[in-house]
Scaffold this motif. Structure first.
Motif, PDB file in Angstrom:
ATOM      1  N   CYS A 146      35.642  21.637  35.166  1.00 34.81           N
ATOM      2  CA  CYS A 146      35.858  23.133  35.740  1.00 34.81           C
ATOM      3  C   CYS A 146      35.923  23.803  34.781  1.00 34.81           C
ATOM      4  N   PHE A 147      35.728  25.155  34.586  1.00 33.33           N
ATOM      5  CA  PHE A 147      36.158  26.024  33.694  1.00 33.33           C
ATOM      6  C   PHE A 147      37.660  26.167  33.402  1.00 33.33           C
ATOM      7  N   ARG A 148      38.032  26.395  32.005  1.00 33.55           N
ATOM      8  CA  ARG A 148      39.262  26.605  31.614  1.00 33.55           C
ATOM      9  C   ARG A 148      39.420  28.052  32.219  1.00 33.55           C
ATOM     10  N   GLU A 149      40.784  28.815  31.557  1.00 30.63           N
ATOM     11  CA  GLU A 149      41.041  30.016  32.108  1.00 30.63           C
ATOM     12  C   GLU A 149      40.030  30.992  31.535  1.00 30.63           C
ATOM     13  N   ARG A 150      40.079  32.189  32.163  1.00 25.75           N
ATOM     14  CA  ARG A 150      39.171  33.022  31.942  1.00 25.75           C
ATOM     15  C   ARG A 150      39.105  33.691  30.669  1.00 25.75           C
ATOM     16  N   LEU A 163      30.309  46.172  31.687  1.00 24.05           N
ATOM     17  CA  LEU A 163      30.423  47.100  32.718  1.00 24.05           C
ATOM     18  C   LEU A 163      31.237  48.613  32.432  1.00 24.05           C
ATOM     19  N   PRO A 164      30.903  49.655  33.244  1.00 25.40           N
ATOM     20  CA  PRO A 164      31.839  50.792  33.046  1.00 25.40           C
ATOM     21  C   PRO A 164      33.181  50.612  33.196  1.00 25.40           C
ATOM     22  N   GLU A 165      33.429  50.004  34.124  1.00 24.71           N
ATOM     23  CA  GLU A 165      34.957  49.660  34.063  1.00 24.71           C
ATOM     24  C   GLU A 165      35.256  48.451  34.635  1.00 24.71           C
ATOM     25  N   PRO A 166      36.302  47.695  34.137  1.00 17.23           N
ATOM     26  CA  PRO A 166      36.528  46.417  34.347  1.00 17.23           C
ATOM     27  C   PRO A 166      36.749  46.060  35.881  1.00 17.23           C
ATOM     28  N   PRO A 167      36.292  45.034  36.416  1.00 15.81           N
ATOM     29  CA  PRO A 167      36.792  44.887  38.006  1.00 15.81           C
ATOM     30  C   PRO A 167      38.109  44.663  38.128  1.00 15.81           C
ATOM     31  N   THR A 168      38.765  44.782  39.430  1.00 13.51           N
ATOM     32  CA  THR A 168      39.970  44.308  39.535  1.00 13.51           C
ATOM     33  C   THR A 168      40.210  42.842  39.298  1.00 13.51           C
ATOM     34  N   THR A 169      41.578  42.598  38.591  1.00 13.92           N
ATOM     35  CA  THR A 169      41.743  41.360  38.091  1.00 13.92           C
ATOM     36  C   THR A 169      41.865  40.447  39.568  1.00 13.92           C
ATOM     37  N   PRO A 170      41.087  39.346  39.549  1.00 13.68           N
ATOM     38  CA  PRO A 170      41.431  38.648  40.913  1.00 13.68           C
ATOM     39  C   PRO A 170      42.477  37.691  40.974  1.00 13.68           C
ATOM     40  N   ASP A 171      43.157  37.178  41.805  1.00 14.27           N
ATOM     41  CA  ASP A 171      44.157  36.381  41.719  1.00 14.27           C
ATOM     42  C   ASP A 171      43.695  34.865  41.287  1.00 14.27           C
ATOM     43  N   PRO A 172      44.395  34.696  39.740  1.00 13.22           N
ATOM     44  CA  PRO A 172      43.978  33.504  39.152  1.00 13.22           C
ATOM     45  C   PRO A 172      43.741  32.254  39.935  1.00 13.22           C
ATOM     46  N   HIS A 173      44.658  31.895  40.927  1.00 13.80           N
ATOM     47  CA  HIS A 173      44.683  30.866  41.498  1.00 13.80           C
ATOM     48  C   HIS A 173      43.821  30.710  42.893  1.00 13.80           C
ATOM     49  N   ALA A 174      43.037  31.856  43.357  1.00  8.09           N
ATOM     50  CA  ALA A 174      42.444  31.981  44.464  1.00  8.09           C
ATOM     51  C   ALA A 174      40.963  31.234  44.242  1.00  8.09           C
ATOM     52  N   PRO A 175      40.421  30.694  45.266  1.00  5.67           N
ATOM     53  CA  PRO A 175      39.339  29.670  44.971  1.00  5.67           C
ATOM     54  C   PRO A 175      38.123  30.752  44.062  1.00  5.67           C
ATOM     55  N   GLY A 176      37.593  30.075  43.457  1.00  6.08           N
ATOM     56  CA  GLY A 176      36.513  30.485  42.587  1.00  6.08           C
ATOM     57  C   GLY A 176      36.592  29.989  41.160  1.00  6.08           C
ATOM     58  N   PHE A 178      37.364  30.146  38.118  1.00  8.97           N
ATOM     59  CA  PHE A 178      38.623  30.048  37.343  1.00  8.97           C
ATOM     60  C   PHE A 178      39.992  29.482  37.907  1.00  8.97           C
ATOM     61  N   ALA A 179      39.730  28.957  39.377  1.00 14.03           N
ATOM     62  CA  ALA A 179      40.751  28.863  39.970  1.00 14.03           C
ATOM     63  C   ALA A 179      41.526  27.457  39.257  1.00 14.03           C
ATOM     64  N   PHE A 180      40.745  26.627  38.652  1.00 14.07           N
ATOM     65  CA  PHE A 180      41.289  25.374  37.999  1.00 14.07           C
ATOM     66  C   PHE A 180      41.551  25.531  36.679  1.00 14.07           C
ATOM     67  N   GLY A 181      41.640  26.510  36.045  1.00 13.34           N
ATOM     68  CA  GLY A 181      41.894  26.862  34.706  1.00 13.34           C
ATOM     69  C   GLY A 181      42.771  26.265  34.034  1.00 13.34           C
ATOM     70  N   ASN A 182      44.007  26.331  34.863  1.00 10.29           N
ATOM     71  CA  ASN A 182      45.231  26.061  34.213  1.00 10.29           C
ATOM     72  C   ASN A 182      45.468  24.643  34.356  1.00 10.29           C
ATOM     73  N   GLU A 183      45.762  23.926  33.343  1.00 15.08           N
ATOM     74  CA  GLU A 183      45.853  22.456  33.298  1.00 15.08           C
ATOM     75  C   GLU A 183      47.371  22.209  34.189  1.00 15.08           C
ATOM     76  N   ASP A 184      48.512  22.844  34.075  1.00 16.79           N
ATOM     77  CA  ASP A 184      49.526  22.292  34.867  1.00 16.79           C
ATOM     78  C   ASP A 184      49.379  22.540  36.231  1.00 16.79           C
ATOM     79  N   ARG A 185      48.692  23.583  36.467  1.00 11.85           N
ATOM     80  CA  ARG A 185      48.339  23.812  38.251  1.00 11.85           C
ATOM     81  C   ARG A 185      47.532  22.699  38.743  1.00 11.85           C
ATOM     82  N   VAL A 186      46.386  22.420  37.856  1.00 10.77           N
ATOM     83  CA  VAL A 186      45.692  21.154  38.270  1.00 10.77           C
ATOM     84  C   VAL A 186      46.066  19.967  38.272  1.00 10.77           C
ATOM     85  N   SER A 187      47.120  19.758  37.561  1.00  8.89           N
ATOM     86  CA  SER A 187      48.032  18.357  37.312  1.00  8.89           C
ATOM     87  C   SER A 187      48.733  18.234  38.706  1.00  8.89           C
ATOM     88  N   VAL A 188      49.579  19.230  38.971  1.00 10.42           N
ATOM     89  CA  VAL A 188      50.265  19.356  39.909  1.00 10.42           C
ATOM     90  C   VAL A 188      49.618  19.139  41.237  1.00 10.42           C
TER      91      VAL A 188
END
Ligand SMILES: C[S@@+](CC[C@H](N)C(=O)[O-])C[C@H]1O[C@@H](n2cnc3c(N)ncnc32)[C@H](O)[C@@H]1O
Length: 275
Positions: A146-150, A163-176, A178-188
């Motif tokens: 899986c990808f590490r964090e964005r 891009l002309p303006e950055p897209p709104t930052t999505p919830d980092p834990h939402a399915p997608g 980068f959802a498994f980017g955080n090691e601690d979260r995936v471990s839990v």
């Protein structure tokens, strides 16, 4: 965000058309995920979110006595996978949500559960991994990438920068992606789902966006079709759109290495055992 629902529609269709470029983009990550010294022997492998089937096909070819089952929710991608694997008697693909799929009563419980970037899209990841553990054999190995964090993934930052303006930052834990980017979260998640011996190996790799004589145009075409930059560019109009495409081409040209365009990417290879 790419939630599970999107794969069944337009997104799955686009990925199905781009499967060769997608397989190439993973390059060395695929070799690492399939490292035979890390996989040990198995009799039934389950490829979770198998997409166009490269992992299932590689496992079936290298292990002719093992059975391989690929699961995916995109019928467009499964059609490609089935066509590619037509000559392989030991691989079967099912149109199914891996979070709820049930094994045939007569089938051997899988002793290898594998996925290349196919497990970050579950709406309820603990329930999905608990379900997968229950259908696995007692000492089954789970191994996925899986990808590490964005912010560790240069390619994502670079694409955002065109891009002309950055897209709104999505919830980092939402399915997608980068959802498994955080090691601690995936471990839990895995621990709560009952998996044991959870281990993370970081892998920095080159995402190959284009290769060969037309490497640059290949890479431009790829990112105009796949991923969040493609959707953002498609939503632009006129000169703003032209400027974003010119920025994309210039950014990709800056990442030419001999005959290929390579962007920096960062993944986890995660392993765990069912029992
Ligand atoms: C990033 S793609 C990776 C595809 C493939 N593993 C590869 O490496 O080419 C993610 C895949 O997961 C699939 N997927 C997403 N949610 C799923 C679910 N709940 N059950 C089965 N497949 C799912 C998508 O349809 C898509 O094919």
């Amino acid at each position: 965000m790419t939630g599970a629902g999107e794969w069944t529609g337009r997104v799955g269709g686009v990925w199905a058309k781009e499967w060769q470029r997608t397989d190439r983009s993973f390059g060395e990550l695929t070799d690492r995920l399939l490292d035979p010294t890390a996989l040990s022997s198995f009799s039934h492998a389950l490829d979770i979110g198998c997409g166009a089937g490269e992992i299932s096909i590689a496992l079936a070819t290298r292990n002719p006595n093992a059975a391989i089952t690929g699961l995916d929710i995109s019928s467009d991608l499964l059609a490609i996978a089935r066509e590619r694997a037509a000559e392989l008697p030991n691989v079967a693909f099912h149109h199914a949500d891996a979070a709820t799929w049930h094994l045939d009563k007569a089938a051997i419980a899988p002793d290898l559960l594998i996925s290349r970037h196919g497990v970050m899209f579950f709406d309820h990841p603990v329930a999905a991994f608990a379900h997968l553990r229950l259908l696995a054999s007692t000492n089954a190995l789970l191994r996925f990438s899986c990808f590490r964090e964005r912010n560790a993934n240069g390619w994502a930052e670079l694409l955002q920068g065109i891009l002309p303006e950055p897209p709104t930052t999505p919830d980092p834990h939402a399915p997608g992606p980068f959802a498994f980017g955080n090691e601690d979260r995936v471990s839990v998640i895995l621990r709560d789902a009952g998996w044991k011996d959870i281990a993370f190996e970081p892998l920095d790799y080159a995402m190959i966006a284009g290769e060969g004589e037309d490497a640059l145009e290949e890479a431009v075409a790829y990112f105009l079709r796949i991923g969040s930059a493609a959707s953002a560019i498609a939503a632009l109009e006129g000169a703003t759109r032209e400027r974003a495409i010119a920025n994309l081409r210039a950014m990709l040209a800056d990442h030419r290495e001999q005959d290929r365009i390579a962007l920096p990417a960062a993944a986890w290879i995660v392993t765990a055992h069912a029992g």
